[in-house]
Design a protein around this motif. Structure first.
Motif, PDB file in Angstrom:
ATOM      1  N   ASN A 273      69.941  43.643  38.621  1.00  0.00           N
ATOM      2  CA  ASN A 273      70.246  43.720  40.034  1.00  0.00           C
ATOM      3  C   ASN A 273      71.521  44.549  40.197  1.00  0.00           C
ATOM      4  OD1 ASN A 273      69.313  42.728  42.596  1.00  0.00           O
ATOM      5  ND2 ASN A 273      71.186  41.542  42.750  1.00  0.00           N
TER       6      ASN A 273
ATOM      7  N   SER B 276      74.533  44.338  41.282  1.00  0.00           N
ATOM      8  CA  SER B 276      75.501  43.364  41.788  1.00  0.00           C
ATOM      9  C   SER B 276      76.430  42.919  40.670  1.00  0.00           C
ATOM     10  CB  SER B 276      74.775  42.144  42.362  1.00  0.00           C
ATOM     11  OG  SER B 276      74.003  41.489  41.361  1.00  0.00           O
ATOM     12  N   ASN B 277      77.625  42.477  41.050  1.00  0.00           N
ATOM     13  CA  ASN B 277      78.600  41.913  40.112  1.00  0.00           C
ATOM     14  C   ASN B 277      79.010  42.892  39.021  1.00  0.00           C
ATOM     15  OD1 ASN B 277      78.475  39.528  41.559  1.00  0.00           O
ATOM     16  ND2 ASN B 277      76.990  38.592  40.194  1.00  0.00           N
ATOM     17  N   GLN B 278      79.002  44.162  39.324  1.00  0.00           N
ATOM     18  CA  GLN B 278      79.383  45.172  38.336  1.00  0.00           C
ATOM     19  C   GLN B 278      80.889  45.125  38.069  1.00  0.00           C
ATOM     20  OE1 GLN B 278      78.079  45.752  41.300  1.00  0.00           O
ATOM     21  NE2 GLN B 278      79.484  47.018  42.499  1.00  0.00           N
TER      22      GLN B 278
ATOM     23  N   ILE C 227      77.039  50.308  38.565  1.00  0.00           N
ATOM     24  CA  ILE C 227      76.177  49.543  39.472  1.00  0.00           C
ATOM     25  C   ILE C 227      74.689  49.754  39.229  1.00  0.00           C
ATOM     26  CG2 ILE C 227      76.163  51.278  41.317  1.00  0.00           C
ATOM     27  CD1 ILE C 227      76.373  48.870  43.300  1.00  0.00           C
TER      28      ILE C 227
ATOM     29  N   HIS D 101      66.693  38.318  38.633  1.00  0.00           N
ATOM     30  CA  HIS D 101      66.928  38.604  40.058  1.00  0.00           C
ATOM     31  C   HIS D 101      65.926  39.603  40.637  1.00  0.00           C
ATOM     32  CE1 HIS D 101      70.580  36.497  39.162  1.00  0.00           C
ATOM     33  NE2 HIS D 101      71.072  37.492  38.462  1.00  0.00           N
TER      34      HIS D 101
ATOM     35  N   GLY E 100      68.538  43.220  45.033  1.00  0.00           N
ATOM     36  CA  GLY E 100      69.534  43.999  45.773  1.00  0.00           C
ATOM     37  C   GLY E 100      69.224  45.476  45.826  1.00  0.00           C
TER      38      GLY E 100
ATOM     39  N   ASN F  36      69.269  33.225  42.191  1.00  0.00           N
ATOM     40  CA  ASN F  36      70.330  33.679  43.082  1.00  0.00           C
ATOM     41  C   ASN F  36      69.851  33.899  44.519  1.00  0.00           C
ATOM     42  OD1 ASN F  36      72.976  34.342  43.765  1.00  0.00           O
ATOM     43  ND2 ASN F  36      72.673  36.519  43.360  1.00  0.00           N
TER      44      ASN F  36
END
Length: 263
Positions: free
Chosen positions: A92, A94-96, A102, A126, A130, A156
């Motif tokens: 996903n 996210s949270n990079q 990313i 996930h 995203g 999530n």
């Protein structure tokens, strides 16, 4: 503790794998072969691609380090495919750890892995949710038609958003322009952190996800709630080496193996 019945639930962990860490491969092998871990977790957005780092070294990585990272990943995938060790990867945007990371978990990067290791048990965590604007979930569905051990999970998603989540899933899995039958059969329940006590209504999470799935899809509830995960882990197949390792561990602790672990 869980195998001895002290926790009231079966808890079987994954081992985290960082290809930049010295000795990551033998450490991971020991965790699976001797310490009871049943799979490997990868988090590419911390700063490495699933493969191909040498082609364009990520920020903070030298060309020499990139060669070592790709070598470690190559050895991991070879071993995991050979020994039936499943991998769950954060898939996903996210949270990079850095904005330049990313897209490291994008489906195309995992497609490059599966092209070399087509029988790898891989869960794209996930489901690329995203990246919907970039068609990540649909791409994962297409990949599932080529790779029979590719899975994805719904981890999530907050309780408050489950209506929208399953509405979008329903549209995706019913989309005639994409053959989603294989991925729908391999799509798994997941929590991420939404069953922690710090989250409001955490005790309702499991029930609400189950109910939303049942309200959206007329079939496949049991598969979604556990059957697909057992297949991903190899626990429904007595010939699978991951199944055999866990069964041997139960025997080692002189504990009765659970019914879901096929004999």
């Amino acid at each position: 503790l869980s195998m001895r019945g002290d926790l009231g639930a079966a808890v079987h962990p994954f081992v985290g794998f960082d290809p930049r860490r010295l000795g990551a491969v033998p450490l991971t092998q020991a965790a699976v072969e001797h310490w009871g871990c049943v799979g490997v977790k990868l988090y590419p957005l911390m700063g490495f691609r699933p493969i191909g780092n040498v082609d364009a070294p990520p920020k903070g990585m030298t060309a020499e380090e990139a060669m070592g990272v790709d070598d470690a990943l190559w050895r991991l995938y070879e071993w995991c495919q050979d020994k039936d060790v499943p991998i769950t990867a954060h898939s996903n945007p996210s949270n990079q750890a850095d904005q330049s990371f990313i897209n490291f978990s994008k489906p195309a990067n995992w497609n490059a892995v599966l092209a070399n290791w087509p029988n790898l048990h891989l869960n794209m965590g996930h489901f690329g949710w995203g990246g919907r604007k970039n068609d990540w979930p649909r791409t994962i569905c297409r990949m599932a038609n080529d790779y029979r051990q590719l899975y994805a999970d719904i981890g999530n998603h907050e309780i408050a958003h489950l209506g929208d989540t399953f509405g979008t899933l329903g549209q995706l899995f019913d989309d005639a322009s994409v053959d989603t039958r294989e991925m729908k059969r391999r799509f798994m329940f997941g929590t991420d952190w939404y069953m922690l006590a710090s989250h409001r209504d955490c005790e309702e999470f499991l029930h609400q996800v189950r109910d939303k799935y049942a309200a959206t899809f007329t079939v496949g509830l049991d598969r979604f709630m556990g059957g697909a995960a057992l297949s991903f882990l190899g626990f429904d197949d007595p010939t699978n080496q991951n199944n055999q390792r866990l069964r041997a561990r139960y025997e080692h602790f002189r504990s009765r193996a659970p019914e879901w672990l096929a004999a």
